[in-house]
Design an enzyme around this catalytic site. Structure first.
Site, PDB file in Angstrom:
ATOM      1  N   ASP A 130     -58.464  13.472 -89.604  1.00 27.87           N
ATOM      2  CA  ASP A 130     -59.021  12.444 -90.337  1.00 27.87           C
ATOM      3  C   ASP A 130     -59.662  12.614 -91.589  1.00 27.87           C
ATOM      4  O   ASP A 130     -59.944  13.804 -92.009  1.00 27.87           O
ATOM      5  CB  ASP A 130     -60.287  12.113 -89.518  1.00 27.87           C
ATOM      6  CG  ASP A 130     -59.972  11.314 -88.116  1.00 27.87           C
ATOM      7  OD1 ASP A 130     -59.029  11.124 -87.779  1.00 27.87           O
ATOM      8  OD2 ASP A 130     -61.142  11.164 -87.395  1.00 27.87           O
ATOM      9  N   LYS A 148     -62.620  13.160 -93.992  1.00 27.20           N
ATOM     10  CA  LYS A 148     -63.824  13.448 -93.724  1.00 27.20           C
ATOM     11  C   LYS A 148     -64.627  12.687 -94.831  1.00 27.20           C
ATOM     12  O   LYS A 148     -64.633  13.048 -96.126  1.00 27.20           O
ATOM     13  CB  LYS A 148     -64.180  14.843 -94.054  1.00 27.20           C
ATOM     14  CG  LYS A 148     -65.483  15.381 -93.377  1.00 27.20           C
ATOM     15  CD  LYS A 148     -65.785  16.581 -93.655  1.00 27.20           C
ATOM     16  CE  LYS A 148     -67.111  16.993 -92.959  1.00 27.20           C
ATOM     17  NZ  LYS A 148     -68.395  16.279 -93.985  1.00 27.20           N
ATOM     18  N   ARG A 208     -73.720   9.362 -90.596  1.00 23.84           N
ATOM     19  CA  ARG A 208     -73.224   9.315 -89.319  1.00 23.84           C
ATOM     20  C   ARG A 208     -73.741   8.222 -88.540  1.00 23.84           C
ATOM     21  O   ARG A 208     -75.044   8.157 -88.663  1.00 23.84           O
ATOM     22  CB  ARG A 208     -73.288  10.697 -88.491  1.00 23.84           C
ATOM     23  CG  ARG A 208     -72.376  10.483 -87.458  1.00 23.84           C
ATOM     24  CD  ARG A 208     -72.392  11.873 -86.729  1.00 23.84           C
ATOM     25  NE  ARG A 208     -71.571  11.854 -85.463  1.00 23.84           N
ATOM     26  CZ  ARG A 208     -70.831  13.278 -85.192  1.00 23.84           C
ATOM     27  NH1 ARG A 208     -71.384  14.348 -85.673  1.00 23.84           N
ATOM     28  NH2 ARG A 208     -70.110  13.045 -84.001  1.00 23.84           N
ATOM     29  N   ARG A 228     -77.867  10.482 -86.916  1.00 25.44           N
ATOM     30  CA  ARG A 228     -77.392  11.637 -86.319  1.00 25.44           C
ATOM     31  C   ARG A 228     -78.446  12.478 -85.538  1.00 25.44           C
ATOM     32  O   ARG A 228     -78.215  13.152 -84.561  1.00 25.44           O
ATOM     33  CB  ARG A 228     -77.021  12.649 -87.473  1.00 25.44           C
ATOM     34  CG  ARG A 228     -76.306  13.997 -87.039  1.00 25.44           C
ATOM     35  CD  ARG A 228     -76.179  14.964 -88.277  1.00 25.44           C
ATOM     36  NE  ARG A 228     -75.780  16.175 -87.771  1.00 25.44           N
ATOM     37  CZ  ARG A 228     -76.193  16.989 -87.125  1.00 25.44           C
ATOM     38  NH1 ARG A 228     -77.369  16.811 -86.740  1.00 25.44           N
ATOM     39  NH2 ARG A 228     -75.868  18.215 -86.804  1.00 25.44           N
ATOM     40  N   GLU A 287     -68.736   6.756 -89.884  1.00 24.98           N
ATOM     41  CA  GLU A 287     -69.570   7.227 -91.000  1.00 24.98           C
ATOM     42  C   GLU A 287     -69.708   6.027 -91.755  1.00 24.98           C
ATOM     43  O   GLU A 287     -68.861   5.318 -92.302  1.00 24.98           O
ATOM     44  CB  GLU A 287     -68.433   8.076 -91.723  1.00 24.98           C
ATOM     45  CG  GLU A 287     -69.385   9.098 -92.711  1.00 24.98           C
ATOM     46  CD  GLU A 287     -70.074  10.199 -92.235  1.00 24.98           C
ATOM     47  OE1 GLU A 287     -70.235  10.432 -90.792  1.00 24.98           O
ATOM     48  OE2 GLU A 287     -70.848  10.917 -92.951  1.00 24.98           O
ATOM     49  N   PHE A 343     -64.330   6.629 -86.162  1.00 21.87           N
ATOM     50  CA  PHE A 343     -63.718   7.562 -85.820  1.00 21.87           C
ATOM     51  C   PHE A 343     -63.862   7.859 -84.270  1.00 21.87           C
ATOM     52  O   PHE A 343     -62.839   8.819 -83.882  1.00 21.87           O
ATOM     53  CB  PHE A 343     -64.020   8.802 -86.722  1.00 21.87           C
ATOM     54  CG  PHE A 343     -65.501   9.337 -86.584  1.00 21.87           C
ATOM     55  CD1 PHE A 343     -65.799  10.046 -85.693  1.00 21.87           C
ATOM     56  CD2 PHE A 343     -66.125   9.210 -87.846  1.00 21.87           C
ATOM     57  CE1 PHE A 343     -67.109  10.510 -85.881  1.00 21.87           C
ATOM     58  CE2 PHE A 343     -67.435   9.930 -88.002  1.00 21.87           C
ATOM     59  CZ  PHE A 343     -67.712  10.407 -86.912  1.00 21.87           C
ATOM     60  N   ARG A 396     -71.319  22.202 -80.546  1.00 24.08           N
ATOM     61  CA  ARG A 396     -70.389  22.319 -81.631  1.00 24.08           C
ATOM     62  C   ARG A 396     -69.157  23.226 -81.194  1.00 24.08           C
ATOM     63  O   ARG A 396     -69.690  24.398 -80.765  1.00 24.08           O
ATOM     64  CB  ARG A 396     -71.323  23.084 -83.052  1.00 24.08           C
ATOM     65  CG  ARG A 396     -70.486  23.075 -84.178  1.00 24.08           C
ATOM     66  CD  ARG A 396     -71.581  23.951 -85.039  1.00 24.08           C
ATOM     67  NE  ARG A 396     -72.928  23.393 -85.534  1.00 24.08           N
ATOM     68  CZ  ARG A 396     -72.792  22.190 -86.229  1.00 24.08           C
ATOM     69  NH1 ARG A 396     -71.695  21.891 -86.952  1.00 24.08           N
ATOM     70  NH2 ARG A 396     -74.063  21.790 -86.752  1.00 24.08           N
ATOM     71  N   LYS A 434     -63.888  21.248 -89.441  1.00 22.57           N
ATOM     72  CA  LYS A 434     -63.889  20.486 -90.649  1.00 22.57           C
ATOM     73  C   LYS A 434     -63.449  21.384 -91.923  1.00 22.57           C
ATOM     74  O   LYS A 434     -63.672  22.754 -91.856  1.00 22.57           O
ATOM     75  CB  LYS A 434     -65.467  19.967 -91.227  1.00 22.57           C
ATOM     76  CG  LYS A 434     -66.560  21.220 -90.965  1.00 22.57           C
ATOM     77  CD  LYS A 434     -67.765  20.567 -90.736  1.00 22.57           C
ATOM     78  CE  LYS A 434     -69.162  21.399 -90.529  1.00 22.57           C
ATOM     79  NZ  LYS A 434     -70.354  20.942 -90.175  1.00 22.57           N
TER      80      LYS A 434
HETATM   81  P1  ATP Z   1     -72.851  18.713 -88.764  1.00 25.78           P
HETATM   82  O1  ATP Z   1     -72.742  17.211 -88.444  1.00 25.78           O
HETATM   83  O2  ATP Z   1     -71.736  19.430 -88.527  1.00 25.78           O
HETATM   84  O3  ATP Z   1     -73.962  19.451 -88.324  1.00 25.78           O
HETATM   85  P2  ATP Z   1     -73.439  18.224 -91.620  1.00 25.78           P
HETATM   86  O4  ATP Z   1     -74.374  16.815 -91.235  1.00 25.78           O
HETATM   87  O5  ATP Z   1     -73.961  19.291 -92.690  1.00 25.78           O
HETATM   88  O6  ATP Z   1     -72.824  19.114 -90.318  1.00 25.78           O
HETATM   89  P3  ATP Z   1     -70.754  18.225 -92.652  1.00 25.78           P
HETATM   90  O7  ATP Z   1     -70.944  19.650 -92.327  1.00 25.78           O
HETATM   91  O8  ATP Z   1     -70.633  18.017 -93.970  1.00 25.78           O
HETATM   92  O9  ATP Z   1     -72.413  17.511 -91.992  1.00 25.78           O
HETATM   93  O10 ATP Z   1     -69.658  17.584 -91.682  1.00 25.78           O
HETATM   94  C1  ATP Z   1     -70.138  17.140 -90.396  1.00 25.78           C
HETATM   95  C2  ATP Z   1     -70.075  15.418 -90.494  1.00 25.78           C
HETATM   96  O11 ATP Z   1     -69.155  14.892 -91.030  1.00 25.78           O
HETATM   97  C3  ATP Z   1     -70.330  14.534 -89.232  1.00 25.78           C
HETATM   98  O12 ATP Z   1     -71.483  14.848 -88.425  1.00 25.78           O
HETATM   99  C4  ATP Z   1     -70.013  13.324 -89.408  1.00 25.78           C
HETATM  100  O13 ATP Z   1     -71.237  12.522 -90.050  1.00 25.78           O
HETATM  101  C5  ATP Z   1     -69.383  13.273 -90.804  1.00 25.78           C
HETATM  102  N1  ATP Z   1     -67.923  12.982 -90.639  1.00 25.78           N
HETATM  103  C6  ATP Z   1     -67.208  12.146 -91.773  1.00 25.78           C
HETATM  104  N2  ATP Z   1     -66.016  11.898 -91.364  1.00 25.78           N
HETATM  105  C7  ATP Z   1     -65.823  12.215 -89.928  1.00 25.78           C
HETATM  106  C8  ATP Z   1     -64.841  11.740 -89.355  1.00 25.78           C
HETATM  107  N3  ATP Z   1     -63.605  11.467 -89.476  1.00 25.78           N
HETATM  108  N4  ATP Z   1     -64.637  12.476 -88.001  1.00 25.78           N
HETATM  109  C9  ATP Z   1     -66.028  13.131 -87.543  1.00 25.78           C
HETATM  110  N5  ATP Z   1     -67.078  13.229 -88.562  1.00 25.78           N
HETATM  111  C10 ATP Z   1     -67.037  12.804 -89.662  1.00 25.78           C
END
Ligand code: ATP
Length: 599
Positions: free
Chosen positions: A257, A259, A264, A279, A309, A349, A426, A432
């Site tokens: 997908d 990102k 979220r 989140r 998102e 998603f 996780r 990612k």
């Molecule tokens: P995490 O949520 O993994 O603790 P984070 O909040 O720092 O980390 P990132 O590391 O940038 O965020 O990436 C994870 C986040 O990416 C997910 O929590 C979600 O909000 C976002 N995201 C964006 N696009 C997607 C997608 N297609 N599928 C799943 N998550 C996605």
């Protein structure tokens, strides 16, 4: 049940420094708890009156007003309370001390009459009234109610009531300790905590889970399913920076997908109503009335839990805007003008629940297909742009396309047999891959502030650096990783002083491990996002100690503050497992670079 018992246990819990002892003592408290009040006790331990997702009001009494209530309850002047607070630093302690002095002089104490009759229900109900009271005179009434509670309580009870109202209970207990203690108390075996945790991941409400456990036993907990209206703890992704490694990890094929860089949103529909949870599982529906409307129009089902998102969009060009734009939107008081000024779009998603069926147990592709089946895509709601890849070239091509279109990178999702929705975990089912930052760590870290140091020179007299820790979920502790001294703007420093004032504590928190002794210890409560040059072995910090070398931990070189992450809770910090993985990856990169140089 007498509140006195709870206060006494809190007092004992606060003095304990081992996780095992915390669990044992807490399970003892659970055994003494009336079955019908177990949920209330659990919320109180979590520092809440109800789970966040209900979107109910918070207590909302500032320190100044608590002091006024203490003055009214003890007859000791506000200025004397202030003076003592400056010396002691903890309003709970101060109240206990003053209340002790006043009570010792009272007639009833002299006559040996036991005035102390506070029950858990009374405390809980009064705090609930304080929290839910609105209207013109509500502030005065809130102070009055709190005054009444303090008057009726013993010094020890007053200490914990005041701390609770302040939002700083400081008994040092996280959700996983509560779960272990529940397993021990109500099933006799701590191993059952895994079953309880699974249920909690699917229904993020520990109070309700405890009620089910107490009433119907562990078998009922095994049957817990998601329910629209109660958020699911989100599935999280691991990270890698090498496309070939990613392809290996997902056994050669994956759904990939875009990102998106937004917020979220877990979107539920139940009985004709739509809710959005963040989140952190807070109810954010009122911040996104536009998203609620878009979803109501484009999702054709009555009973579901889906995820996506929410991304800020340029109203002219319809291009995606960075995450910060959403933060501007949140800062605006008037939601209607915020909606106009900062329009958003939703990229869906995942689907976890549909028409009374639990989809978390189904594979990734089946979930995506079901999602596509209920969404009528339009300019406001679409399904995440995705492809299925089966080699590195395809993955790289899609990754560059995503970057070109303003995405942050891609999310690579396993499509194997067991690619279930792993709530609250996780894992390697999702990986990612973000934009490459040369000479910097592949990703930022979210670390918990656990202590602070005074500045020197230009920054003398204020706290200017922070001891930051990663979360070790196996030991349920925060392990210090680095001292963050740069990246703070003047505004950030001013904000830092405020947060330190709010979270300072006398001594090290029992769930914090550190080799350095900061000038002030902090409650592990707030997260900061940092970026560094690289991870290195370190003798100064206990994080990941003994993993790579005996008595040697890891640290970050040149850590730089980026921003506060108030959308995450302490246990959402980057974990020690992730840091070990990142360190291993960076070592692999160095090896492959040096072998390239050699050829
Ligand atoms: P995490 O949520 O993994 O603790 P984070 O909040 O720092 O980390 P990132 O590391 O940038 O965020 O990436 C994870 C986040 O990416 C997910 O929590 C979600 O909000 C976002 N995201 C964006 N696009 C997607 C997608 N297609 N599928 C799943 N998550 C996605």
């Amino acid at each position: 049940m007498d509140f006195k018992i709870v206060a006494e246990y809190f007092d004992r819990l606060e003095k304990i420094s081992s996780r095992i002892q915390l669990t044992n003592l807490l399970s003892e408290l659970f055994l003494k708890t009336d079955k019908q009040h177990v949920d209330k006790i659990i919320y109180i331990i979590q520092g809440k009156l109800w789970p966040d997702f209900l979107g109910m009001p918070e207590l909302g009494i500032g320190e100044r007003f608590i002091i006024k209530a203490v003055e009214a309850a003890t007859g000791i002047s506000e200025s004397s309370i202030d003076k003592r607070l400056n010396e002691v630093g903890d309003l709970g302690e101060v109240v206990a001390e003053l209340k002790g002095k006043v009570d010792s002089k009272s007639l009833s104490t002299f006559l040996g009459i036991n005035q102390n009759s506070l029950t858990v229900e009374m405390v809980y109900d009064t705090l609930t009234r304080i929290a839910t009271m609105t209207g013109e005179r509500s502030r005065d009434l809130k102070i009055k109610l709190l005054t009444g509670l303090i008057k009726q309580s013993s010094p020890l009870e007053a200490k914990y009531i005041v701390r609770f109202v302040e939002g700083k209970l400081r008994v040092g207990i996280g959700d996983s300790t509560i779960i272990d203690a529940m397993a021990l108390a109500y099933t006799g075996e701590q191993q059952n905590s895994e079953i309880i945790e699974r249920a909690y991941n699917l229904r993020a409400d520990l109070g309700t889970i405890a009620k089910i456990l107490v009433k119907d036993g562990i078998e009922a907990i095994k049957n817990v399913k998601p329910e629209p209206g109660i958020p699911i703890r989100p599935m999280l992704a691991e990270r890698l920076s090498e496309p070939s490694e990613i392809i290996t990890k997902v056994n050669g094929r994956a759904l990939v997908d875009y990102k998106y860089d937004g917020e979220r949103g877990q979107i539920h529909r139940r009985e004709g109503k739509t809710f959005i949870y963040s989140r952190r599982l807070e109810n954010i529906s009122s911040q996104y009335p536009d998203v609620v409307e878009y979803i109501n129009k484009s999702v054709k089902a009555n009973n579901f839990i889906i995820e996506g998102e929410i991304v800020a969009i340029d109203p002219e060009s319809q291009e995606m805007r960075p995450f910060q734009e959403l933060m501007h939107r949140k800062r605006k008081n008037d939601i209607h003008s915020a909606v106009k000024e900062y329009p958003v779009k939703v990229f869906l998603f995942d689907l976890m629940f549909l028409n009374d069926e639990d989809y978390t147990v189904k594979g990734q592709l089946e979930r995506r297909k079901a999602l596509e089946g209920i969404v009528e895509q339009n300019e406001n709601v679409t399904i995440a742009n995705s492809v299925i890849v089966s080699n590195v070239t395809e993955l790289e091509r899609f990754f560059y396309q995503a970057i070109n279109e303003g995405a942050e990178g891609v999310m690579v999702k396993s499509i194997s047999e067991d690619s279930k929705y792993q709530a609250g975990a996780r894992g390697w089912q999702w990986i990612k891959l973000k934009r490459d930052y040369r000479n910097e760590m592949a990703d930022t870290l979210d670390l918990v502030a656990v202590g602070a140091f005074y500045g020197r020179g230009k920054r003398g007299g204020i706290y200017s650096s922070v001891l930051a820790a990663a979360y070790n979920p196996h030991k349920d502790v925060f392990e210090a990783l680095c001292k963050v001294a740069s990246g703070f703007s003047e505004d950030d420093l001013a904000e830092l002083q405020k947060r330190i004032l709010q979270w300072r504590r006398e001594n090290k928190h029992p769930r914090v491990e550190s080799k350095l002794e900061p000038d002030i210890w902090l409650e592990p409560a707030v997260l900061m996002e940092i970026r560094g040059a690289e991870l290195t072995l370190s003798l100064n910090h206990p994080c990941c100690s003994d993993v790579f070398k005996k008595d040697v931990g890891l640290s970050v070189r040149f850590p730089r503050f980026i921003r506060w992450r108030d959308d995450k809770s302490p246990e959402d910090a980057t974990t020690t497992d992730e840091i070990i993985e990142m360190y291993n990856n960076s070592r692999m990169e160095i090896k492959s670079e040096s072998s390239e140089e050699a050829t």
